[in-house]
Design a protein around this motif. Sequence first.
Motif, PDB file in Angstrom:
ATOM      1  N   THR A  28       0.836  -1.208   0.000  1.00  0.00           N
ATOM      2  CA  THR A  28       0.000   0.000   0.000  1.00  0.00           C
ATOM      3  C   THR A  28       0.869   1.257   0.000  1.00  0.00           C
ATOM      4  OG1 THR A  28      -0.165  -0.158   2.400  1.00  0.00           O
ATOM      5  CG2 THR A  28      -2.008  -1.026   1.146  1.00  0.00           C
ATOM      6  N   ALA A  29       2.019   1.187   0.668  1.00  0.00           N
ATOM      7  CA  ALA A  29       2.887   2.365   0.690  1.00  0.00           C
ATOM      8  C   ALA A  29       3.431   2.641  -0.705  1.00  0.00           C
ATOM      9  CB  ALA A  29       4.021   2.161   1.679  1.00  0.00           C
ATOM     10  N   GLY A  32       0.541   4.008  -2.732  1.00  0.00           N
ATOM     11  CA  GLY A  32       0.095   5.343  -2.324  1.00  0.00           C
ATOM     12  C   GLY A  32       1.141   6.416  -2.531  1.00  0.00           C
ATOM     13  N   PHE A  33       2.420   6.052  -2.373  1.00  0.00           N
ATOM     14  CA  PHE A  33       3.455   7.090  -2.410  1.00  0.00           C
ATOM     15  C   PHE A  33       4.181   7.187  -3.748  1.00  0.00           C
ATOM     16  CE2 PHE A  33       2.965   6.447   2.147  1.00  0.00           C
ATOM     17  CZ  PHE A  33       2.876   7.763   2.566  1.00  0.00           C
ATOM     18  N   LEU A  36       0.504   5.908  -7.402  1.00  0.00           N
ATOM     19  CA  LEU A  36      -0.614   6.840  -7.597  1.00  0.00           C
ATOM     20  C   LEU A  36      -0.169   8.276  -7.902  1.00  0.00           C
ATOM     21  CD1 LEU A  36      -3.279   5.515  -5.091  1.00  0.00           C
ATOM     22  CD2 LEU A  36      -3.203   5.272  -7.563  1.00  0.00           C
ATOM     23  N   SER A  54       5.472  14.576  -1.753  1.00  0.00           N
ATOM     24  CA  SER A  54       4.159  15.159  -2.058  1.00  0.00           C
ATOM     25  C   SER A  54       3.049  14.315  -1.447  1.00  0.00           C
ATOM     26  CB  SER A  54       3.996  15.255  -3.571  1.00  0.00           C
ATOM     27  OG  SER A  54       2.646  15.368  -3.902  1.00  0.00           O
ATOM     28  N   ALA A  55       3.143  12.983  -1.628  1.00  0.00           N
ATOM     29  CA  ALA A  55       2.085  12.109  -1.117  1.00  0.00           C
ATOM     30  C   ALA A  55       2.087  12.060   0.403  1.00  0.00           C
ATOM     31  CB  ALA A  55       2.259  10.703  -1.686  1.00  0.00           C
ATOM     32  N   ALA A  56       3.274  12.285   1.015  1.00  0.00           N
ATOM     33  CA  ALA A  56       3.331  12.255   2.473  1.00  0.00           C
ATOM     34  C   ALA A  56       2.808  13.552   3.071  1.00  0.00           C
ATOM     35  CB  ALA A  56       4.760  12.012   2.936  1.00  0.00           C
ATOM     36  N   GLY A  57       2.605  14.545   2.221  1.00  0.00           N
ATOM     37  CA  GLY A  57       2.075  15.806   2.735  1.00  0.00           C
ATOM     38  C   GLY A  57       3.158  16.711   3.304  1.00  0.00           C
ATOM     39  N   VAL A  58       4.398  16.563   2.838  1.00  0.00           N
ATOM     40  CA  VAL A  58       5.462  17.469   3.296  1.00  0.00           C
ATOM     41  C   VAL A  58       5.151  18.862   2.768  1.00  0.00           C
ATOM     42  CG1 VAL A  58       7.942  17.956   3.210  1.00  0.00           C
ATOM     43  CG2 VAL A  58       7.116  15.596   3.190  1.00  0.00           C
TER      44      VAL A  58
ATOM     45  N   GLY B 273      -1.388  14.040   3.917  1.00  0.00           N
ATOM     46  CA  GLY B 273      -0.964  13.714   2.561  1.00  0.00           C
ATOM     47  C   GLY B 273      -1.818  12.628   1.931  1.00  0.00           C
ATOM     48  N   ALA B 274      -1.944  12.686   0.597  1.00  0.00           N
ATOM     49  CA  ALA B 274      -2.798  11.727  -0.114  1.00  0.00           C
ATOM     50  C   ALA B 274      -2.280  10.303   0.036  1.00  0.00           C
ATOM     51  CB  ALA B 274      -2.893  12.100  -1.584  1.00  0.00           C
ATOM     52  N   GLY B 275      -0.956  10.140   0.166  1.00  0.00           N
ATOM     53  CA  GLY B 275      -0.382   8.807   0.306  1.00  0.00           C
ATOM     54  C   GLY B 275      -0.875   8.121   1.569  1.00  0.00           C
ATOM     55  N   PHE B 276      -0.894   8.877   2.671  1.00  0.00           N
ATOM     56  CA  PHE B 276      -1.382   8.305   3.928  1.00  0.00           C
ATOM     57  C   PHE B 276      -2.877   8.024   3.850  1.00  0.00           C
ATOM     58  CE2 PHE B 276       2.636   9.963   5.512  1.00  0.00           C
ATOM     59  CZ  PHE B 276       3.056   8.870   6.244  1.00  0.00           C
ATOM     60  N   PHE B 278      -4.388   7.061   1.268  1.00  0.00           N
ATOM     61  CA  PHE B 278      -4.546   5.819   0.520  1.00  0.00           C
ATOM     62  C   PHE B 278      -4.276   4.613   1.412  1.00  0.00           C
ATOM     63  CE2 PHE B 278      -2.839   2.280  -1.868  1.00  0.00           C
ATOM     64  CZ  PHE B 278      -3.910   2.022  -2.709  1.00  0.00           C
ATOM     65  N   ILE B 279      -3.186   4.692   2.201  1.00  0.00           N
ATOM     66  CA  ILE B 279      -2.855   3.554   3.080  1.00  0.00           C
ATOM     67  C   ILE B 279      -4.014   3.280   4.046  1.00  0.00           C
ATOM     68  CG2 ILE B 279      -1.349   2.787   4.957  1.00  0.00           C
ATOM     69  CD1 ILE B 279       0.956   4.029   3.614  1.00  0.00           C
TER      70      ILE B 279
END
Lengths: 271, 540
Positions: A28-29, A32-33, A36, A54-58, B273-276, B278-279
């Motif tokens: 999933t990581a 998602g990271f 996607l 970006s995906a982690a929301g930094v 964040g969108a990645g989290f 999704f998880i």
Amino acid sequence: MSTRDLFTFRNSHFRIGVGITAAILIVTAITGFIVLPFAQPWVQFANVWDAICSAAGVPQRAANVTAPEQTKRLSEVVLTSYTLSRPSQEAIGRGATLAQRCAICHGPTGISRADSPNLAGQYAAVIYKELHDFRSGARTNAVMSPFAVNLTDQEIADLSNYYAYLPRLPAYHPTPQLPKPNIVIYGAPIRGIAPCGACHGSLDNKTGSPWLEGQSEAYMKAQLQAFASGERRNDISQQMRNIARAMTPQEIEQAAAYYASQPPDVVKAVD
Amino acid sequence: MLANRKLILAHFWLAFGVFGIALTLGAWQMFIRSPIGTWLSNPELYYRSLTAHGTVMGYVFPTLVAMGFGYAISESALEQRLVGVRWAWTGFWLIVAGSITAVIPIALGRASVLYTFYPPLIGNVFYYLGVVLVVVGSWIWVALMAINLRVWRKAHPGAPVPLAMFANVAGSYLWAWTAVGAALELLLQIIPVAAGLKATIDAGLARVFFSWTLHAIVYFWLMPTYIAYYTIVPRAIGGRVYSDSMARISFILFLVVAMPIGMHHTFADPMVGAGFKFIHSAFTALVALPTLLTVFTICASVEIAARLRGGRGMFGWMKALPWDNPMMLALAFSFVMLGFGGAGGLINMSYQLDASIHNTQWITGHFHLIFGGAIVIMYFAIAYDLWPHLTGRELIDIRLIRTQLWLWFIGMIITTFPWHWVGILGMPRRMAYFDFGDPAIAPQALSVAFSAIGGFILLASGIMFIVVLARGMRAPQTDAGPYRFAVAVHQATTVPVALNTHALWVALMIALTLTNYGYPILNLALGGGTSVPAVYVGAQ
């Protein structure tokens, strides 16, 4: 098998439990990271690390994008519920002296005869914000701006404390109290308008919102129209502009007439 | 063996007493914002009532049921007197004190922030302190459950822990860890602001903390219901548990995957964040697994009961089930509501589908169907089943019990189905007032009116429930015998250590919390510059 043998890879439950959990987390990581973010054709990433951040929301500062030039000044005042909440007697006294120059429009007792706002007993934070905005140019008025432009921070605070200290008196020409119109008490949920009373009194008060009871009808109507047209723009996050734009002319009239007809002693006690 | 009956009865009576009050408030809220009622012209009263309803139904009622049921399980499944009875009473009185402390500011209109707190809205500090007391009281129960199991293990080295107690302790651990999120939010963020030590609050961080609690709390509410599915229903209808191991695996899965999924509540929030997201979405999908396992196992267990009663054929066995048995009825109703509610939940957890129903009445409909429907109807069943053993008196109103369960089921369907429907049409939630004269929502007036009628059916059913229990306190005395739990087809004689202890699964639960919440929390907590001025309720 004892508990000591639980946390070991010889234990198949441990192997399977931890293994499956870790595998799901990794899959999933990665999805998602990495997968996607790159699947969005409208977003460009410099590299994989950029996509992950970006995906982690930094929080990122966009280097190449400059903020659009502001043609009009915005309000820079920050209010909390504690702004000017504990005035000293000296501050009120200094404010009283300064207020003599305001009396010509706002009245010697803080009650206006000239369709200017009544300031007697208004919340200190409200006067504080408006004076700052007049001074900075976030709010402009041909009469008011020249008065405000030379005030110091100290003078603004003193004036606000003084007017907040004055007793709330009835307006000069009180009209019979009107019943609460829908816009004040219900708002218009379908158009995204919260009830006026939720911030301005009658139901509740919020920091930075003036109470409006007994204010001049002409003044309130003019301000709502100025918000609606965008002529006045010192409201926080466009709150009042969004509301005023969605109001019908009839609702503007009803709200102004209702608040003008209320005696100021119905305002909930401060402190 | 139920030695401390007074303790258990006190928990149940307090739970159902406050439930009755909150249910009445709920019905009133449904009515007052529906087109049938005349609007009271004061949204503050509505939100006051809503805060009381949510606080009682979310924190006080299910916690007390889980605690009371937990003590009953500990004594009867382990066949050992409760260790730490004084502590148990301390926990109970902490909950009483906390509830009173929280309810006073709510009643005064000083804490109309809803039970989910919604910072930067800040209410009176005593409201939050009251909630903290309730949680602390329940943590005593968590500790007692662990200690009682430990004492039993010492006396029975290597023996398989009875399924009911294994599940009960799993539920208590889940609660202990999931309550940490809201506790952090309250202690580090909200209470300092409410007490006047700070005037700004990081609403985004607060929401992330709350999401840590907000989803897994649902599984804590669900635990007594699932324990009843596995360990009461098969016995009550004359069957056997199809698989003891499958039951243990379901509870273990709840422990591991119920926790790291809460951010599906913050899909529309910008600070994560969108990645989290999704998880969390993917892990939320996994939580359907223990429920599917349970539905399979329980259906199989019920089929065993039917075949033992002479049921035949592929589906014909269903006719042989004891449909006049309240436990059978409650189970069937609970499963139907769980099915619809679960299907709705799959929509909520999907990142894209959620966008169409986020913050609409659909969500309110969803959690009332799952919690108020599938879960609470089994709380009724648990109370009916335990009551004769607690009071030493028989429940004689079987017909009334059946009517009550039917009404609750019908009422919940009538309430929540139109609720979902108006949500799909876009009606927002958390609104005190709707102008049904507006052409934009006039077509929804009928659905909302039905929903409100459903609310009154639920109220009627709730009153009947309390009447049955109260009459049960005065019925003729009888010896109900020892309280027993369902037996499995293959009753476990040895169980692998991983399925007999919780340590591995608690470790995985904490590890997943760190991976799924660690970075988003640190990012917001250390980043700075994201706080906003607090908005104090009822203050200028």
